[in-house]
Scaffold this motif. Structure first.
Motif, short mmCIF file in Angstrom:
data_model
loop_
_atom_site.label_atom_id
_atom_site.label_comp_id
_atom_site.label_asym_id
_atom_site.label_seq_id
_atom_site.Cartn_x
_atom_site.Cartn_y
_atom_site.Cartn_z
N ALA A 22 1.00 -1.32 -0.01
CA ALA A 22 0.03 0.06 0.18
C ALA A 22 0.74 1.22 0.01
O ALA A 22 0.45 2.30 -0.61
CB ALA A 22 -0.96 0.08 1.19
N GLY A 48 -2.57 -0.57 -3.59
CA GLY A 48 -3.15 -0.40 -2.54
C GLY A 48 -4.61 0.01 -2.59
O GLY A 48 -5.27 -0.59 -1.79
N ALA A 49 -5.12 0.75 -3.40
CA ALA A 49 -6.48 1.05 -3.41
C ALA A 49 -7.30 -0.12 -3.83
O ALA A 49 -8.35 -0.50 -2.99
CB ALA A 49 -6.66 1.96 -4.56
N ARG A 67 -7.63 -2.41 -0.65
CA ARG A 67 -8.61 -2.02 -0.07
C ARG A 67 -10.07 -2.41 -0.51
O ARG A 67 -11.23 -2.68 0.29
CB ARG A 67 -8.67 -0.63 0.45
CG ARG A 67 -7.35 -0.12 1.13
CD ARG A 67 -7.27 1.47 1.64
NE ARG A 67 -7.36 2.20 0.52
CZ ARG A 67 -6.28 2.61 -0.25
NH1 ARG A 67 -5.26 2.27 0.55
NH2 ARG A 67 -6.19 3.58 -1.20
N ARG A 68 -10.24 -2.29 -1.61
CA ARG A 68 -11.44 -2.78 -2.29
C ARG A 68 -11.75 -4.11 -2.10
O ARG A 68 -12.92 -4.70 -1.82
CB ARG A 68 -11.44 -2.29 -3.84
CG ARG A 68 -12.84 -2.55 -4.60
CD ARG A 68 -12.56 -2.09 -5.92
NE ARG A 68 -13.76 -2.71 -6.73
CZ ARG A 68 -13.81 -2.32 -7.91
NH1 ARG A 68 -13.12 -1.46 -8.60
NH2 ARG A 68 -14.99 -2.74 -8.61
N GLY A 89 -10.14 -6.31 0.11
CA GLY A 89 -10.25 -6.63 1.48
C GLY A 89 -9.30 -7.57 1.92
O GLY A 89 -8.56 -8.12 1.02
#
Length: 224
Positions: A18, A25-26, A29-30, A32
């Motif tokens: 990240a 990194g985005a 996060r999406r 999980g």
């Protein structure tokens, strides 16, 4: 001599990725958290794993599983090894649905195992991943990709990037919003920043490719 543990700190890997790659990194996060693979802590037999990889090549999971089941029944054992596969002849293997080329590959694997050319998991713990690739790709029918899957899913090596894998290339294309999938050489350069956790990046790139294709269940990889 260096010792290489099975598995790694996935939280540290996620934090590193990240930090060095905002686009990846985005997506992480999406997607999980995906968690460490429990197989990293479980014992396994490299010869059995390679034999199964050979049998699964170029077949759907269901078809390969059927053939593996027939072979297990023919040898009277769940372990595919030199001694158990040696209980049946080539004609019996062919009757189980094993192709001629795969039969030759299995026999070569068994011959090398009997000669002590296939390192054990204990021996692999003291080998760099490139040494493992070099040792196992001498076996007929075993290519670099197959060994990379072992390194990722069975040994939990942290820094493996299978640049020839279409799913990983597709995932990288999606992350970078590129018009085409990156060539293996370009992907290798693109992934330099992910080290020393390129395995964790690979696992997410597969998930990203599956998610973008609206796959309900992640596609099975070799040795999964």
């Amino acid at each position: 001599m260096a010792r290489y543990p099975r598995g790694f700190d996935v939280e540290a890997a996620g934090a590193h990725l990240a930090r060095v790659d905002r686009r990846l990194g985005a997506w992480m996060r999406r997607i999980g958290p995906i968690g460490a693979d429990p197989r990293w802590k479980k014992p396994f037999d490299p010869v059995d794993a390679l034999a199964r990889a050979i049998l699964y090549q170029q077949l759907s999971g269901k078809a390969a599983a059927t053939i593996v089941g027939r072979v297990e029944a023919a040898i009277g054992a769940r372990k595919l090894h030199a001694d158990t596969l040696g209980r049946i002849d080539d004609a019996t293997l062919r009757a189980c649905g094993v192709s001629g080329n795969k039969t030759l590959a299995l026999r070569d694997l068994c011959r090398r195992a009997e000669a002590g050319e296939i390192p054990s998991t204990r021996q692999m713990a003291g080998m760099h991943q490139d040494e493992i690739v070099a040792a196992l790709t001498r076996v007929r029918g075993i290519g670099r990709w197959t060994v990379e899957m072992m390194l990722i899913f069975r040994l939990g090596r942290p820094d493996v990037l299978p640049v020839d894998d279409l799913g990983i290339r597709k995932g990288a294309q999606i992350v970078d919003r590129a018009e085409a999938m990156p060539a293996p050489k370009a992907l290798l350069a693109r992934g330099e920043c992910w080290g020393p956790y390129r395995t964790w990046a690979s696992l997410y790139l597969w998930r990203i490719a599956d998610a973008a294709s609206a796959v309900a269940k992640p596609a099975p990889r070799s040795q999964q």
